[in-house]
Design a protein around this motif. Structure first.
Motif, PDB file in Angstrom:
ATOM      1  N   THR A 150       1.012  -0.975  -0.547  1.00 57.00           N
ATOM      2  CA  THR A 150      -0.372  -0.074  -0.007  1.00 57.00           C
ATOM      3  C   THR A 150       0.627   1.546   0.056  1.00 57.00           C
ATOM      4  OG1 THR A 150       0.176   0.118   2.552  1.00 57.00           O
ATOM      5  CG2 THR A 150      -1.823  -0.906   0.923  1.00 57.00           C
ATOM      6  N   PHE A 151       2.014   0.940  -0.658  1.00 52.36           N
ATOM      7  CA  PHE A 151       2.730   2.153   0.167  1.00 52.36           C
ATOM      8  C   PHE A 151       2.336   3.236  -1.181  1.00 52.36           C
ATOM      9  CE2 PHE A 151       6.920   4.566  -0.027  1.00 52.36           C
ATOM     10  CZ  PHE A 151       7.077   5.265  -1.019  1.00 52.36           C
ATOM     11  N   ASN A 152       1.591   3.313  -2.225  1.00 56.65           N
ATOM     12  CA  ASN A 152       1.767   4.960  -2.723  1.00 56.65           C
ATOM     13  C   ASN A 152      -0.003   4.951  -2.755  1.00 56.65           C
ATOM     14  OD1 ASN A 152      -0.070   2.184  -3.765  1.00 56.65           O
ATOM     15  ND2 ASN A 152       0.183   2.214  -6.456  1.00 56.65           N
ATOM     16  N   SER A 153      -0.571   4.520  -1.490  1.00 49.38           N
ATOM     17  CA  SER A 153      -1.780   4.872  -1.185  1.00 49.38           C
ATOM     18  C   SER A 153      -1.143   6.242   0.421  1.00 49.38           C
ATOM     19  CB  SER A 153      -2.234   3.821  -0.178  1.00 49.38           C
ATOM     20  OG  SER A 153      -2.206   3.146   0.815  1.00 49.38           O
ATOM     21  N   TYR A 154      -0.102   6.298   0.108  1.00 51.83           N
ATOM     22  CA  TYR A 154       0.329   6.891   1.423  1.00 51.83           C
ATOM     23  C   TYR A 154       1.672   8.365   0.969  1.00 51.83           C
ATOM     24  CZ  TYR A 154      -0.551   3.683   4.934  1.00 51.83           C
ATOM     25  OH  TYR A 154      -1.732   2.654   5.481  1.00 51.83           O
ATOM     26  N   ALA A 155       0.526   9.602   1.629  1.00 53.77           N
ATOM     27  CA  ALA A 155       1.496  10.751   1.533  1.00 53.77           C
ATOM     28  C   ALA A 155       2.987  10.253   1.968  1.00 53.77           C
ATOM     29  CB  ALA A 155       1.389  11.494   2.384  1.00 53.77           C
ATOM     30  N   MET A 156       4.356  10.686   1.502  1.00 52.00           N
ATOM     31  CA  MET A 156       5.947  10.714   2.612  1.00 52.00           C
ATOM     32  C   MET A 156       6.315  11.462   2.736  1.00 52.00           C
ATOM     33  SD  MET A 156       5.791   6.971   2.567  1.00 52.00           S
ATOM     34  CE  MET A 156       7.248   6.565   3.108  1.00 52.00           C
ATOM     35  N   GLY A 157       6.524  11.282   4.077  1.00 54.92           N
ATOM     36  CA  GLY A 157       7.442  12.862   4.907  1.00 54.92           C
ATOM     37  C   GLY A 157       8.662  12.729   5.136  1.00 54.92           C
TER      38      GLY A 157
END
Length: 121
Positions: A28-35
């Motif tokens: 599900t990596f591409n379902s999250y914004a990453m900071g």
């Protein structure tokens, strides 16, 4: 559940560059914004940069704008932080986080263990 592992930290002289990586597990990596956040000794954890799920939007703190670049490769489940023109005040433990596109720590659901960046003068 997402597990995040940062790498790429180290010791560098002022004016130098480092590239941090954050590898994520799960589908599900591409379902999250990453900071990216950072925490210096005796200070609170502060926002550095965030990138949207597709990579089309980014936001930076004023202190790193123009020097740092956040990017992501959804095929590799990895987010990067390219840090140029480093200053001693950039010294901190750097953390990546997965969550909602925001500069606010509490909007992120998952955190890595951190990687130390030390900039010598």
């Amino acid at each position: 559940q997402v597990q995040l592992v940062e790498s790429g930290g180290g010791l560098v002289q002022a004016g130098g560059s480092l590239r941090l990586s954050c590898a994520a597990s799960g589908r599900t990596f591409n379902s999250y914004a990453m900071g990216w956040f950072r925490q210096a000794p005796g200070k609170e954890r502060e926002f550095v940069a965030v990138i949207s799920q597709s990579g089309g939007s980014t936001t930076y703190s004023d202190s790193v704008k123009g020097r740092f670049t956040i990017s992501r490769d959804n095929a590799k489940n990895t987010v990067y932080l390219q840090m140029n023109s480093l200053k001693p005040e950039d010294t901190a433990v750097y953390y990546c986080a997965a969550g909602t596109y925001s500069m606010i720590k509490s909007w992120y659901d998952y955190w890595g263990q951190g990687t130390q960046v030390t900039v010598s003068s």
